[in-house]
Design a protein around this motif. Structure first.
Motif, PDB file in Angstrom:
ATOM      1  N   ALA A  49      48.615 120.178 122.895  1.00  0.00           N
ATOM      2  CA  ALA A  49      47.199 119.551 123.352  1.00  0.00           C
ATOM      3  C   ALA A  49      47.194 119.110 124.714  1.00  0.00           C
ATOM      4  O   ALA A  49      46.355 119.176 125.489  1.00  0.00           O
ATOM      5  N   ALA A  50      48.555 118.422 124.993  1.00  0.00           N
ATOM      6  CA  ALA A  50      48.461 117.599 126.192  1.00  0.00           C
ATOM      7  C   ALA A  50      48.690 118.562 127.221  1.00  0.00           C
ATOM      8  O   ALA A  50      48.095 118.184 128.316  1.00  0.00           O
ATOM      9  N   PHE A  51      49.301 119.816 126.981  1.00  0.00           N
ATOM     10  CA  PHE A  51      49.274 120.581 128.156  1.00  0.00           C
ATOM     11  C   PHE A  51      48.727 121.994 127.947  1.00  0.00           C
ATOM     12  O   PHE A  51      49.098 123.113 128.247  1.00  0.00           O
ATOM     13  N   ALA A  52      47.510 121.619 127.446  1.00  0.00           N
ATOM     14  CA  ALA A  52      46.594 122.929 126.896  1.00  0.00           C
ATOM     15  C   ALA A  52      46.132 123.719 128.208  1.00  0.00           C
ATOM     16  O   ALA A  52      46.028 124.887 128.141  1.00  0.00           O
ATOM     17  N   ALA A  53      45.834 122.932 129.226  1.00  0.00           N
ATOM     18  CA  ALA A  53      45.253 123.446 130.370  1.00  0.00           C
ATOM     19  C   ALA A  53      46.681 124.596 130.996  1.00  0.00           C
ATOM     20  O   ALA A  53      46.385 125.579 131.689  1.00  0.00           O
ATOM     21  N   GLN A  54      47.737 124.298 130.780  1.00  0.00           N
ATOM     22  CA  GLN A  54      48.984 125.195 131.652  1.00  0.00           C
ATOM     23  C   GLN A  54      49.430 126.211 130.440  1.00  0.00           C
ATOM     24  O   GLN A  54      49.840 127.034 130.704  1.00  0.00           O
ATOM     25  N   LEU A  55      48.905 125.948 129.266  1.00  0.00           N
ATOM     26  CA  LEU A  55      49.532 126.936 128.027  1.00  0.00           C
ATOM     27  C   LEU A  55      48.485 127.927 127.725  1.00  0.00           C
ATOM     28  O   LEU A  55      48.818 129.104 127.166  1.00  0.00           O
ATOM     29  N   VAL A  56      47.035 127.930 128.103  1.00  0.00           N
ATOM     30  CA  VAL A  56      46.301 128.728 127.592  1.00  0.00           C
ATOM     31  C   VAL A  56      46.465 130.244 128.498  1.00  0.00           C
ATOM     32  O   VAL A  56      46.695 130.233 129.668  1.00  0.00           O
ATOM     33  N   PRO A  57      46.293 131.370 127.726  1.00  0.00           N
ATOM     34  CA  PRO A  57      46.388 132.542 128.367  1.00  0.00           C
ATOM     35  C   PRO A  57      45.298 133.012 129.447  1.00  0.00           C
ATOM     36  O   PRO A  57      45.582 133.723 130.331  1.00  0.00           O
ATOM     37  N   TYR A  58      43.950 132.527 128.955  1.00  0.00           N
ATOM     38  CA  TYR A  58      42.804 132.788 129.489  1.00  0.00           C
ATOM     39  C   TYR A  58      42.014 131.473 130.060  1.00  0.00           C
ATOM     40  O   TYR A  58      42.344 130.509 129.568  1.00  0.00           O
ATOM     41  N   ASP A  59      41.351 131.601 131.103  1.00  0.00           N
ATOM     42  CA  ASP A  59      40.254 130.352 131.306  1.00  0.00           C
ATOM     43  C   ASP A  59      39.516 130.291 130.096  1.00  0.00           C
ATOM     44  O   ASP A  59      38.680 131.154 130.054  1.00  0.00           O
ATOM     45  N   PRO A  60      39.533 128.928 129.484  1.00  0.00           N
ATOM     46  CA  PRO A  60      38.627 128.985 128.262  1.00  0.00           C
ATOM     47  C   PRO A  60      37.132 128.666 128.267  1.00  0.00           C
ATOM     48  O   PRO A  60      36.403 128.846 127.499  1.00  0.00           O
TER      49      PRO A  60
END
Length: 297
Positions: A41-52
């Motif tokens: 959850a904390a590093f969600a922006a770096q872990l997501v495969p696509y732009d949410p």
């Protein structure tokens, strides 16, 4: 006869030690899983495969596939990315809420329990007023007055949730404030603030910590409930409750849109509840008392 008693006691001690070892193993496992969840959850922006938040109508409502394991929503946004990003909003909002109500409620309970008198009676009657209303109904009313937004949802739930911690802390303080070591601290000239925060608070932390841990899952569901009703996180912010609300009309045609955030809520709440139950087992005073009794025998 004495040999039989010694053997029975030894068996009890071994069984108790095995039980304690199992509890500690469970604690380590659930703590590791919760830390992993918080890390994601904390590093969600770096872990997501696509732009949410990136929309692509050409792949709208695409079923789960290798490219999009959780499918896409009506705007073509990747559901896996939105679920991961939504965890950041949902989980940390719940942690913020539990931190606020635990801190405020505990301080109120410490003050009321130690001071007593008319102020104690007045504050407890105020807490009775909050407890008299159905919790979620009162939160909906407060959130409706404040308007939409995740912060307003946190404030609304905080208004109805602090009395539980206040009453818990007050009850614990009343149980120990006349103990001999508290009387000795008073006779030594310690100030009330020192007595409260150095001698009383450390001895009531266990029950409060257990209650707070168990409350994280509850607050997470209630925040998601307010967002589902349109009183929490507002679109297009990725939040599990609002994502379920957005996909509720597509349950039969595109069930992955609502099942993905729903499963995320289920897993997160289950992990925090299991962790809370294990923490309660570790801090259970009855278990410690039994262990001490067996050792004396």
């Amino acid at each position: 006869m004495e040999l039989t008693t010694v053997k029975a006691t030894t068996i009890k001690i071994r069984a108790h030690k095995k039980q304690q070892d199992r509890i500690m193993i469970k604690l380590v496992i659930f703590m590791a899983l919760v830390i992993l969840l918080l890390f994601i959850a904390a590093f969600a922006a770096q872990l997501v495969p696509y732009d949410p938040y990136a929309q692509d109508l050409t792949i709208a409502l695409q079923a789960p596939s290798q490219a999009h394991p959780f499918g896409t929503d009506r705007y073509g946004r990747d559901m896996l990315s939105r679920v991961i990003m939504g965890g950041q909003t949902t989980i940390y909002s719940a942690l913020l809420l539990v931190g606020v109500i635990t801190t405020f409620g505990t301080l109120v309970g410490l003050f009321c329990g130690y001071k007593g008198g008319k102020i104690d009676s007045f504050i407890m009657r105020v807490s009775d007023i909050f407890l008299a209303f159905p919790g979620m109904v009162f939160a909906i009313a407060v959130a409706g007055v404040l308007g939409g937004g995740i912060i307003n949802a946190v404030v609304a739930l905080a208004c109805i949730s602090w009395p539980k911690f206040a009453r818990l802390a007050r009850g614990q303080v009343l149980a120990i404030k006349n103990m001999p070591y508290i009387s000795a601290a008073k006779l030594s000239g310690s100030r009330p603030t020192k007595i409260v925060f150095k001698h009383i608070l450390p001895n009531i932390t266990g029950p409060i910590l257990v209650t707070a841990t168990l409350d994280i899952g509850t607050m997470m569901m209630e925040l998601a409930g307010l967002s589902f009703l349109g009183l929490g996180a507002m679109p297009p912010i990725a939040e599990w409750g609002s994502m379920m609300s957005d996909g509720r009309s597509m349950l039969q045609t595109a069930p992955w849109v609502i099942l993905a955030p729903g499963c995320a809520i289920f897993i997160a709440v289950m992990l925090f509840n299991l962790l809370g139950d294990t923490v309660r087992d570790v801090l259970d005073p009855k278990t410690k008392k039994e262990k001490f009794t067996w050792r004396r025998k």
